[in-house]
Structures are given as C-alpha cells and as structure tokens.
Design an enzyme around this catalytic site. Sequence first.
Site, PDB file in Angstrom:
ATOM      1  CE  LYS A  47      -2.961  -2.497   3.217  1.00 40.44           C
ATOM      2  NZ  LYS A  47      -3.435  -2.519   4.627  1.00 40.44           N
ATOM      3  CG  ASP A 106      14.910  -1.959   3.964  1.00 40.26           C
ATOM      4  OD1 ASP A 106      16.109  -1.695   4.152  1.00 40.26           O
ATOM      5  OD2 ASP A 106      14.194  -2.431   4.866  1.00 40.26           O
ATOM      6  CG  PHE A 155      11.083   1.869  10.815  1.00 36.47           C
ATOM      7  CD1 PHE A 155      11.154   0.701  10.058  1.00 36.47           C
ATOM      8  CD2 PHE A 155       9.841   2.410  11.105  1.00 36.47           C
ATOM      9  CE1 PHE A 155       9.988   0.081   9.606  1.00 36.47           C
ATOM     10  CE2 PHE A 155       8.677   1.793  10.656  1.00 36.47           C
ATOM     11  CZ  PHE A 155       8.752   0.627   9.910  1.00 36.47           C
ATOM     12  NE  ARG A 168      -0.446   1.556   5.054  1.00 35.97           N
ATOM     13  CZ  ARG A 168       0.570   0.776   4.666  1.00 35.97           C
ATOM     14  NH1 ARG A 168       1.553   1.281   3.969  1.00 35.97           N
ATOM     15  NH2 ARG A 168       0.598  -0.499   4.987  1.00 35.97           N
TER      16      ARG A 168
HETATM   17  P1  IMP Z   1      12.590  -4.558   0.651  1.00 36.17           P
HETATM   18  O1  IMP Z   1      12.072  -5.750  -0.067  1.00 36.17           O
HETATM   19  O2  IMP Z   1      13.411  -4.925   1.866  1.00 36.17           O
HETATM   20  O3  IMP Z   1      13.291  -3.553  -0.215  1.00 36.17           O
HETATM   21  O4  IMP Z   1      11.341  -3.905   1.335  1.00 36.17           O
HETATM   22  C1  IMP Z   1      10.549  -2.960   0.781  1.00 36.17           C
HETATM   23  C2  IMP Z   1       9.337  -2.762   1.663  1.00 36.17           C
HETATM   24  O5  IMP Z   1       9.645  -2.826   3.069  1.00 36.17           O
HETATM   25  C3  IMP Z   1       8.797  -1.376   1.408  1.00 36.17           C
HETATM   26  O6  IMP Z   1       7.888  -1.378   0.351  1.00 36.17           O
HETATM   27  C4  IMP Z   1       8.153  -1.043   2.744  1.00 36.17           C
HETATM   28  O7  IMP Z   1       6.828  -1.534   2.764  1.00 36.17           O
HETATM   29  C5  IMP Z   1       8.969  -1.814   3.785  1.00 36.17           C
HETATM   30  N1  IMP Z   1       9.955  -0.931   4.451  1.00 36.17           N
HETATM   31  C6  IMP Z   1      11.288  -0.950   4.317  1.00 36.17           C
HETATM   32  N2  IMP Z   1      11.868   0.008   5.056  1.00 36.17           N
HETATM   33  C7  IMP Z   1      10.861   0.654   5.683  1.00 36.17           C
HETATM   34  C8  IMP Z   1      10.807   1.780   6.601  1.00 36.17           C
HETATM   35  O8  IMP Z   1      11.820   2.400   7.001  1.00 36.17           O
HETATM   36  N3  IMP Z   1       9.572   2.153   7.013  1.00 36.17           N
HETATM   37  C9  IMP Z   1       8.430   1.522   6.612  1.00 36.17           C
HETATM   38  N4  IMP Z   1       8.433   0.487   5.772  1.00 36.17           N
HETATM   39  C10 IMP Z   1       9.640   0.057   5.306  1.00 36.17           C
END
Ligand code: IMP
Length: 178
Positions: A47, A106, A155, A168
């Site tokens: 989302k 991330d 975060f 959000r």
């Molecule tokens: P990845 O697969 O580790 O790159 O994760 C991506 C997803 O993790 C993003 O679309 C977010 O939903 C969540 N995410 C990663 N870091 C954060 C953060 O600092 N705050 C909130 N959600 C995060």
Amino acid sequence: MSQEKVFPEPTVLISSEKIDRRIDELAAQLDRDYADTDGLVCVGVLKGSVFFLVDLLQRVTVPVEIDFFQTSSYGGTTSPGEVRIRKDIEVSIRGRDVLLVEDIVDTGYTLRTILDLLRFRGARSVRLCALLDKAATREVVVPIDYCGFQIDNVFVVGYGLDYDERYRNLTYIGVLEG
Ligand code: IMP
C-alpha cells in the site's frame, strides 16, 4: 492484561514542501524521458506507494495506465528475501514501457522480484521510480532510475509508509526513534 501499543510522534526527516518540490522535478523528468512514447504503464506496490504514485502521476502529462501489485515476504522458516505476490496486475505489459513506482527500496528483494517478473512478461522497457533509497541496507542490486531522496538506515513512516498500519497519512516523512 491487555498491552496498549505505543505510537510515538515521529520527528520530521523530509518535509511535505521538500517532497512536493522533488515530485515536481521527477514528473518533469518523466515527461521529458517518455515524450516520444505512446504512454506509460505505471505499476505501484500496495500500500506504501499510493500517496507518492497519485501525487507523481497527477503531474505528468504523458498518457498513463495504472495498476498495482501487492506483495508480502515469507516469514518463519522460509529463506530470507522470498517474496510472495498477493495481488497481481491485470493490465497486459507485453511491448509496453513500464514504470514501477515504489515508496522505499530497503533490502531490494521486493523490487528485484517484481522487476524480474515484469521483464519476463515481455515489457519493452522497465524502469524504477522510488521515493526513498535506503542504500545501506541493500542486499540485492536494484538500479533506481528515478530516486526522490537517499536516506540513512532509519525506520521511516508517513507519506504512505507505515508502522503497524499507522502513520501512512502523514504529509511528511518522519523517523520513529527506537
Ligand atoms: P525490501 O524488499 O526490503 O526492499 O522492502 C521494501 C518494503 O519494506 C517497502 O515497500 C516497505 O513496505 C517496507 N519498508 C522498508 N523500510 C521501511 C521503513 O523504514 N519504514 C516503513 N516500511 C519500510
């Protein structure tokens, strides 16, 4: 005894004015880069990308179609980085120019999975537009074609990003301490 969840006030990392100005720049860049195409298929990841995608696409003038993926990561005993598609896109992307729009990169596992899938389905081009790049925590290579802001390993919440589904709808990007 029930334990009340605590949702502290975030500290501002990127103000709404800064986000607004950067989205203007990104939209102008997209208009230039896709000027000679027959339009774009923009794919958001639910989302978190919703606020960014809406604000960005309201400012581009090239024709756009919009669709969404929703993903979740496997937990428990499965391998780290295994991403499950919970909701697939419905639009056909064969031969189309696709722009994947995401809130934050991330580890990179989510976008690596989706980018591979979009290419496998025969898109003419696939580019990534991410509002935030948390490069320090990257585990797989994910080139970001259009990046809003680089951030440190903190975060963040707001402007689509949540902690336990809260925050959000903040108009800014904030940091949750602790
Ligand atoms: P990845 O697969 O580790 O790159 O994760 C991506 C997803 O993790 C993003 O679309 C977010 O939903 C969540 N995410 C990663 N870091 C954060 C953060 O600092 N705050 C909130 N959600 C995060």
